[in-house]
Motif scaffolding. Structure first.
Motif, PDB file in Angstrom:
ATOM      1  N   THR A 105      -1.977  73.697  -6.284  1.00 41.93           N
ATOM      2  CA  THR A 105      -0.634  73.442  -5.795  1.00 41.93           C
ATOM      3  C   THR A 105      -0.665  72.536  -4.574  1.00 41.93           C
TER       4      THR A 105
ATOM      5  N   SER B 114       3.375  62.722  -8.825  1.00 45.23           N
ATOM      6  CA  SER B 114       3.969  63.042 -10.128  1.00 45.23           C
ATOM      7  C   SER B 114       3.676  61.937 -11.131  1.00 45.23           C
TER       8      SER B 114
ATOM      9  N   ASN C  15       0.198  70.686  -9.518  1.00 39.40           N
ATOM     10  CA  ASN C  15       1.480  71.377  -9.343  1.00 39.40           C
ATOM     11  C   ASN C  15       2.071  71.001  -7.997  1.00 39.40           C
TER      12      ASN C  15
END
Lengths: 225, 293
Positions: B163, B177, B184
């Motif tokens: 994450t 992204s 994540n």
């Protein structure tokens, strides 16, 4: 405890700089308020005229100022005047122009509201007592109008003082900006200075706005009878 | 029809009001700029000779972006950008007047000739280059990733399946992204929330501008910047008004000649090192002579 953020206030000239910024705020807002009251009263009288042309012009002026955010007006005058007409205004001049335009519009509407709220029989009673027009205004209409205007215009004045914090966008360094400069300059050494600086600025604004409220209260009391 | 007429009247009134105030309250100093601006939109700016003649250059800087441009407790402008601006004025042989600018108004200041140069941590973008002329860069920024020393992330691939904390709308969010879909992302609106999330252990690492994470890691024991430079490298450069060729050329020559004395390394040591620490690779931030390897 010696790590309290309040110590940034006493580093170097920091406190004097805050007061200097406050002075800029006071100067610009007082000039604008004074001009707004003068022009606003005149505008308010013009607005009560039954002439369709003046009605239309004043209406458009009022709506235009009301719709435009003050920030947009500041950019329009500061940058727009240079672009469109080649007039290079200083940030301070632009601020006074914008705040006067805004204050005049709102003050004008307040004066108009106060004037038309005086019932017609007040004028007629005066006339029935044998008063001339000037006397009717001097002894009957103006005192009542002023009394109704006081709370409204105090609201406007304090609102104008607080809105001057926007002028930083056109490069005028006023009290709030000085505060942010101090907070940022000490970002790594005194991370909790922000709260202290903002509390100080809160008191400084209070000190400027409070006399207006006191004055308003005194006047209201004095004119009660 | 009536409305149109009154609109015109209002406009005329506003214009005369503006003109009236302008001529009465302007100082002699700005009146000169007024003359030059009135000759047409092509010459809003002041040329190199005009600046030299007037003996003063106006430079737009930040006044609340420590350590790039800020005002110290004595009211003096300081920082990485200001250090360079002082040198520009000195070599030009003129005095310098700083104007406090905000991120949103930097382009407008140049477009209207209210400042001669913007030196306010101005990132070079194609969009901005359409409105202003950028000089050679003097600094570069990229993304950095900060993580706890106990599980230091040193390559972006280490993050797969883990994450990463980012702030919404930043280049870090877009970059990860797009290029590392297996990471994540935990997104926050405010930087402060994002950093607190990392401290709480809600993510394995945090990414934003490398200058920001470097400064933060120095303040927070137990955290280090494992990746100092990642993603598209943006450059930071001085900007002048569109078409102000003489000033642009002079600043570019100045930046090139300053490389001989490694001026920006000295600037870094003076202004940024106290904030970023000595661990940082200076060459990952500083650009000498406008050359990017």
């Amino acid at each position: 405890m010696q790590d309290l953020g309040i110590r940034v206030l006493f580093m170097g000239n920091n406190f004097m700089r805050l007061l200097g910024g406050l002075w800029v705020t006071i100067q610009l807002s007082l000039i604008s308020i004074l001009l707004s009251v003068i022009f606003g009263i005149l505008l308010g009288i013009v607005m009560t005229l039954k002439n369709p042309v003046t009605k239309c012009i004043t209406r458009i002026y009022l709506e235009f100022i009301r719709i435009m955010p003050q920030l947009v007006l500041l950019f329009l005058v500061y940058f727009g005047a240079t672009k469109a007409f080649g007039i290079n205004l200083s940030g301070e001049t632009s601020a006074v122009i914008v705040f006067t335009l805004w204050g005049t519009a709102e003050m004008g509407d307040l004066v108009r509201g106060a004037l038309i709220s005086i019932p017609k029989h007040q004028y007629e009673s005066g006339a029935a007592l044998g008063m001339e027009n000037a006397q009717i205004y001097r002894y009957i209409i103006i005192p009542q109008t002023l009394r109704r205007l006081i709370p409204l215009s105090i609201n406007l004045a304090t609102r104008m003082i607080k809105t001057t914090s926007l002028i930083v966008m056109i490069g005028v360094v006023e009290v709030l900006k000085v505060g942010q400069q101090i907070i940022e300059a000490n970002r790594y050494t005194v991370p909790d200075s922000a709260l202290w600086i903002y509390v100080t600025i809160f008191f400084l604004y209070f000190l400027v706005c409070w006399p207006f409220s006191v004055l308003a209260g005194k006047l209201e009391k004095k004119w009660k009878n | 029809m009536k409305k149109l007429v009154s609109l015109l009247l209002t406009a005329a009134l506003a214009v005369s009001l503006l003109a009236g105030c302008g001529s009465s309250s302007e100082s002699a100093d700005t009146a000169k700029t007024e003359e030059t601006t009135e000759t047409g939109s092509a010459s809003v700016y002041r040329t190199l000779d005009e600046i030299k003649e007037s003996g003063k250059i106006t430079i737009g800087v930040f006044s609340d972006k420590n350590p790039f441009g800020y005002v110290d407790e004595n009211g003096e402008y300081q920082g990485y950008d200001v250090y360079f601006a002082d040198r520009l004025a000195k070599d030009l042989g003129v005095e310098v007047e700083y104007v406090s600018t905000e991120p949103a108004s930097r382009v407008e200041y140049l477009k209207t000739g209210k400042v001669d140069v913007i030196l306010a941590n101005f990132t070079v973008t194609d969009e901005r280059a359409e409105s202003v002329d950028f000089c050679l860069p003097y600094m570069k920024v990229a993304l950095g990733v900060v993580s706890p020393d106990s599980a230091l992330i040193t390559a972006p691939e280490d993050l797969n399946g883990k994450t990463l904390i980012v702030a919404k709308g930043t280049t870090a969010e877009a970059y990860f992204s797009e290029n590392y879909p297996d990471v994540n992302l935990l997104k926050f609106d405010q930087y402060a929330d994002a950093y607190n999330a990392l401290l709480d252990g809600r993510g394995d690492a945090l990414s934003t501008d490398n200058t920001e994470v470097l400064a933060w890691a120095l303040q927070n024991e137990g955290y280090s910047v494992g990746i100092e430079s990642l993603g598209n490298q943006d450059t930071i450069a001085p900007a002048v008004a569109k078409g102000n060729q003489t000033l642009l050329d002079w600043i570019n020559d100045e930046i090139v000649s300053l490389a001989d004395e490694q001026f920006f390394h000295a600037d870094y040591k003076e202004t940024l090192e106290p904030v970023y620490g000595t661990e940082v690779d200076i060459d990952s931030l500083v650009v000498e002579g406008g050359k990017i390897e």
